[in-house]
Write a protein that holds these residues in place. Structure first.
Motif, mmCIF file in Angstrom:
data_model
loop_
_atom_site.group_PDB
_atom_site.id
_atom_site.type_symbol
_atom_site.label_atom_id
_atom_site.label_comp_id
_atom_site.label_asym_id
_atom_site.label_seq_id
_atom_site.Cartn_x
_atom_site.Cartn_y
_atom_site.Cartn_z
ATOM 1 N N ILE A 189 48.350 -0.620 157.215
ATOM 2 C CA ILE A 189 47.919 -0.477 155.245
ATOM 3 C C ILE A 189 48.611 0.814 154.533
ATOM 4 O O ILE A 189 48.215 1.496 155.105
ATOM 5 C CB ILE A 189 46.655 -0.763 155.504
ATOM 6 C CG1 ILE A 189 45.972 -1.882 156.406
ATOM 7 C CG2 ILE A 189 45.910 -0.545 153.895
ATOM 8 C CD1 ILE A 189 44.519 -2.237 156.657
ATOM 9 N N ASP A 190 49.147 -0.035 153.723
ATOM 10 C CA ASP A 190 49.942 0.930 152.660
ATOM 11 C C ASP A 190 49.358 1.153 151.336
ATOM 12 O O ASP A 190 48.664 0.164 150.604
ATOM 13 C CB ASP A 190 51.471 0.967 152.341
ATOM 14 C CG ASP A 190 52.175 1.822 151.195
ATOM 15 O OD1 ASP A 190 51.064 2.822 151.059
ATOM 16 O OD2 ASP A 190 53.330 1.123 150.803
ATOM 17 N N VAL A 191 48.291 2.430 151.494
ATOM 18 C CA VAL A 191 47.468 2.953 150.161
ATOM 19 C C VAL A 191 48.138 2.910 148.465
ATOM 20 O O VAL A 191 47.401 3.261 147.898
ATOM 21 C CB VAL A 191 46.512 3.979 150.277
ATOM 22 C CG1 VAL A 191 45.556 3.583 151.566
ATOM 23 C CG2 VAL A 191 47.471 5.007 150.591
ATOM 24 N N VAL A 192 49.938 3.250 148.651
ATOM 25 C CA VAL A 192 50.722 2.987 147.451
ATOM 26 C C VAL A 192 51.604 2.343 147.760
ATOM 27 O O VAL A 192 52.539 1.567 148.518
ATOM 28 C CB VAL A 192 50.960 4.418 147.798
ATOM 29 C CG1 VAL A 192 52.468 4.639 146.509
ATOM 30 C CG2 VAL A 192 50.429 5.615 147.828
ATOM 31 N N SER A 193 51.633 1.453 146.376
ATOM 32 C CA SER A 193 52.479 0.263 145.996
ATOM 33 C C SER A 193 54.427 0.382 146.533
ATOM 34 O O SER A 193 53.979 1.415 145.501
ATOM 35 C CB SER A 193 52.506 -0.818 144.516
ATOM 36 O OG SER A 193 52.995 -0.545 144.137
ATOM 37 N N PRO A 194 54.392 -0.213 146.541
ATOM 38 C CA PRO A 194 56.413 0.472 146.696
ATOM 39 C C PRO A 194 56.805 0.459 145.436
ATOM 40 O O PRO A 194 57.672 1.427 145.293
ATOM 41 C CB PRO A 194 57.573 -0.528 147.958
ATOM 42 C CG PRO A 194 55.881 -1.238 148.432
ATOM 43 C CD PRO A 194 54.567 -1.081 147.936
ATOM 44 N N GLU A 195 55.960 -0.128 144.555
ATOM 45 C CA GLU A 195 56.990 -0.331 143.022
ATOM 46 C C GLU A 195 56.755 0.338 142.240
ATOM 47 O O GLU A 195 57.250 1.401 141.854
ATOM 48 C CB GLU A 195 56.127 -1.778 142.210
ATOM 49 C CG GLU A 195 56.924 -3.090 143.185
ATOM 50 C CD GLU A 195 55.917 -3.145 144.496
ATOM 51 O OE1 GLU A 195 55.317 -3.026 144.608
ATOM 52 O OE2 GLU A 195 56.969 -3.934 145.086
ATOM 53 N N LYS A 196 55.288 1.237 142.521
ATOM 54 C CA LYS A 196 55.167 2.408 141.888
ATOM 55 C C LYS A 196 55.523 3.535 143.120
ATOM 56 O O LYS A 196 55.667 4.918 142.295
ATOM 57 C CB LYS A 196 53.005 3.192 142.390
ATOM 58 C CG LYS A 196 52.393 1.714 141.439
ATOM 59 C CD LYS A 196 51.377 1.639 141.243
ATOM 60 C CE LYS A 196 50.082 1.047 140.130
ATOM 61 N NZ LYS A 196 49.150 0.813 140.905
ATOM 62 N N ALA A 197 55.597 3.473 144.166
ATOM 63 C CA ALA A 197 56.317 4.985 145.208
ATOM 64 C C ALA A 197 57.623 4.956 144.213
ATOM 65 O O ALA A 197 58.370 5.598 144.113
ATOM 66 C CB ALA A 197 56.385 4.192 146.508
ATOM 67 N N ALA A 198 58.744 3.850 144.177
ATOM 68 C CA ALA A 198 59.935 4.098 144.038
ATOM 69 C C ALA A 198 60.152 4.651 142.470
ATOM 70 O O ALA A 198 60.377 5.734 142.404
ATOM 71 C CB ALA A 198 60.206 2.593 143.477
ATOM 72 N N LEU A 199 58.798 3.990 141.887
ATOM 73 C CA LEU A 199 58.795 5.136 139.728
ATOM 74 C C LEU A 199 58.609 6.033 140.742
ATOM 75 O O LEU A 199 58.945 7.060 139.213
ATOM 76 C CB LEU A 199 57.705 4.355 139.336
ATOM 77 C CG LEU A 199 58.103 2.926 138.229
ATOM 78 C CD1 LEU A 199 56.852 2.345 137.354
ATOM 79 C CD2 LEU A 199 59.381 3.158 137.895
ATOM 80 N N PHE A 200 57.841 6.989 141.076
ATOM 81 C CA PHE A 200 57.266 7.974 141.302
ATOM 82 C C PHE A 200 58.594 8.930 141.976
ATOM 83 O O PHE A 200 58.677 10.192 141.356
ATOM 84 C CB PHE A 200 56.385 8.388 141.923
ATOM 85 C CG PHE A 200 55.469 9.788 142.397
ATOM 86 C CD1 PHE A 200 54.515 10.051 141.328
ATOM 87 C CD2 PHE A 200 55.767 10.468 143.096
ATOM 88 C CE1 PHE A 200 54.524 12.122 141.656
ATOM 89 C CE2 PHE A 200 55.365 11.628 143.677
ATOM 90 C CZ PHE A 200 54.450 11.721 142.182
ATOM 91 N N LEU A 201 59.583 8.400 142.698
ATOM 92 C CA LEU A 201 59.949 9.072 143.311
ATOM 93 C C LEU A 201 61.632 9.118 142.039
ATOM 94 O O LEU A 201 62.557 9.980 142.698
ATOM 95 C CB LEU A 201 61.000 8.387 144.427
ATOM 96 C CG LEU A 201 59.967 8.745 145.219
ATOM 97 C CD1 LEU A 201 59.785 7.802 146.599
ATOM 98 C CD2 LEU A 201 59.398 10.060 146.068
#
Ligand SMILES: [Zn+2]
Ligand SMILES: [Zn+2]
Length: 212
Positions: A198-210
Motif C-alpha cells: 500500500i503506497d500512501v503517496v500517489s505516483p503522480e503527486k510524487a512526480a510533481l513534488f520531485l
C-alpha cells in the motif's frame, strides 16, 4: 556526485558483472546500493554491493516470465511500451535526456519510488556504451539531488535489474532498468502478509513534488 564519478561507478558495475558471469555457477548477479539504517545498510559510508547467486531470484524470474508473456501476446517489449506511455502522458515523468528517463513507478510500492530506464530497447546493462553512461550519470545525479533536497537525505535502496546471461535469450523482451526506493515508510503486516504494497503517496503527486 559529479557525472564523471557516476560514469566511473557505472563502468565498474559493468566490469564486475562481466567478471561474475565468467563463473559458471553464477546464474544472477545483482548490484545494490543501500543508504541508511532503514535501508538495511551495513556500512555508514556510501557503498554499493554486488551479490551473486546460483539461482535466478524470484523477483527477476517474475519479471522475465511476465515480460516474455507480454512479448508473445503483443510482439513488443513491455518496458518499451511503458517508456513510450510515460513519455506521452508525462504524468509520472520526472527527468529525461536523449537516452534515459526517470519516472515515479506506475504501481509504486513505496512513496517516491523512481524507475530509471533507457529509452531505446536494451536488455543487458553491460551493453551500455560510454556516451549512454554519461547520460545515465546525469539522470541519476538529478534524481538523487532531488531526493536529497525534497526529502531531506532519505534512506534508500537502489538496484539494477538486467538480463541474466544463461536463461535462454531474453534480449528481445527484457529491458534493463534501475529501481530506486526511498525508505520513508516501513513494511507493515499487510505488506508482509500479502507481498502486496500500500503506497500512501500517489505516483503522480510524487512526480510533481520531485520535478518542481
Ligand atoms: Zn524494451
Ligand atoms: Zn525490475
Amino acid at each position: 556526485m559529479s557525472v564523471s564519478l557516476w560514469d566511473e561507478l557505472l563502468y565498474n558495475y559493468q566490469k564486475r558483472l562481466v567478471e561474475h558471469y565468467k563463473n559458471p555457477c553464477v546464474e544472477y548477479s545483482l548490484i545494490i546500493h543501500n543508504h541508511g539504517d532503514r535501508a538495511g545498510a551495513s556500512i555508514a559510508h556510501p557503498h554499493s554491493q554486488i551479490m551473486a547467486s546460483a539461482i535466478i531470484p524470484s523477483a527477476i524470474e517474475r519479471e522475465l516470465e511476465n515480460s516474455q508473456k507480454y512479448f508473445k501476446r503483443n510482439d513488443r517489449c513491455v518496458f518499451c511500451d511503458l517508456v513510450n506511455d510515460e513519455l506521452k502522458t508525462k504524468e509520472r515523468l520526472i527527468f529525461e535526456n536523449e537516452h534515459f528517463l526517470a519516472t515515479t513507478a506506475y504501481a509504486a510500492r513505496f512513496p517516491f519510488e523512481v524507475w530509471v530506464m533507457p529509452k531505446s530497447h536494451q536488455s543487458d546493462f553491460v551493453q551500455m556504451d560510454k556516451d549512454a553512461r554519461i547520460q545515465l550519470g546525469q539522470i541519476m545525479g538529478r534524481v538523487f539531488a532531488s531526493l536529497d533536497q525534497k526529502l531531506k537525505d532519505p534512506d534508500y535502496n537502489f538496484y539494477i535489474h538486467t538480463a541474466p546471461p544463461r536463461q535462454g535469450d531474453p534480449s528481445a523482451y527484457y529491458h534493463w532498468h534501475i529501481e530506486i526506493l526511498p525508505r520513508l515508510t516501513d513494511m507493515g503486516g499487510y505488506e508482509l502478509g500479502t507481498a502486496d504494497f500500500i503506497d500512501v503517496v500517489s505516483p503522480e503527486k510524487a512526480a510533481l513534488f520531485l520535478k518542481n
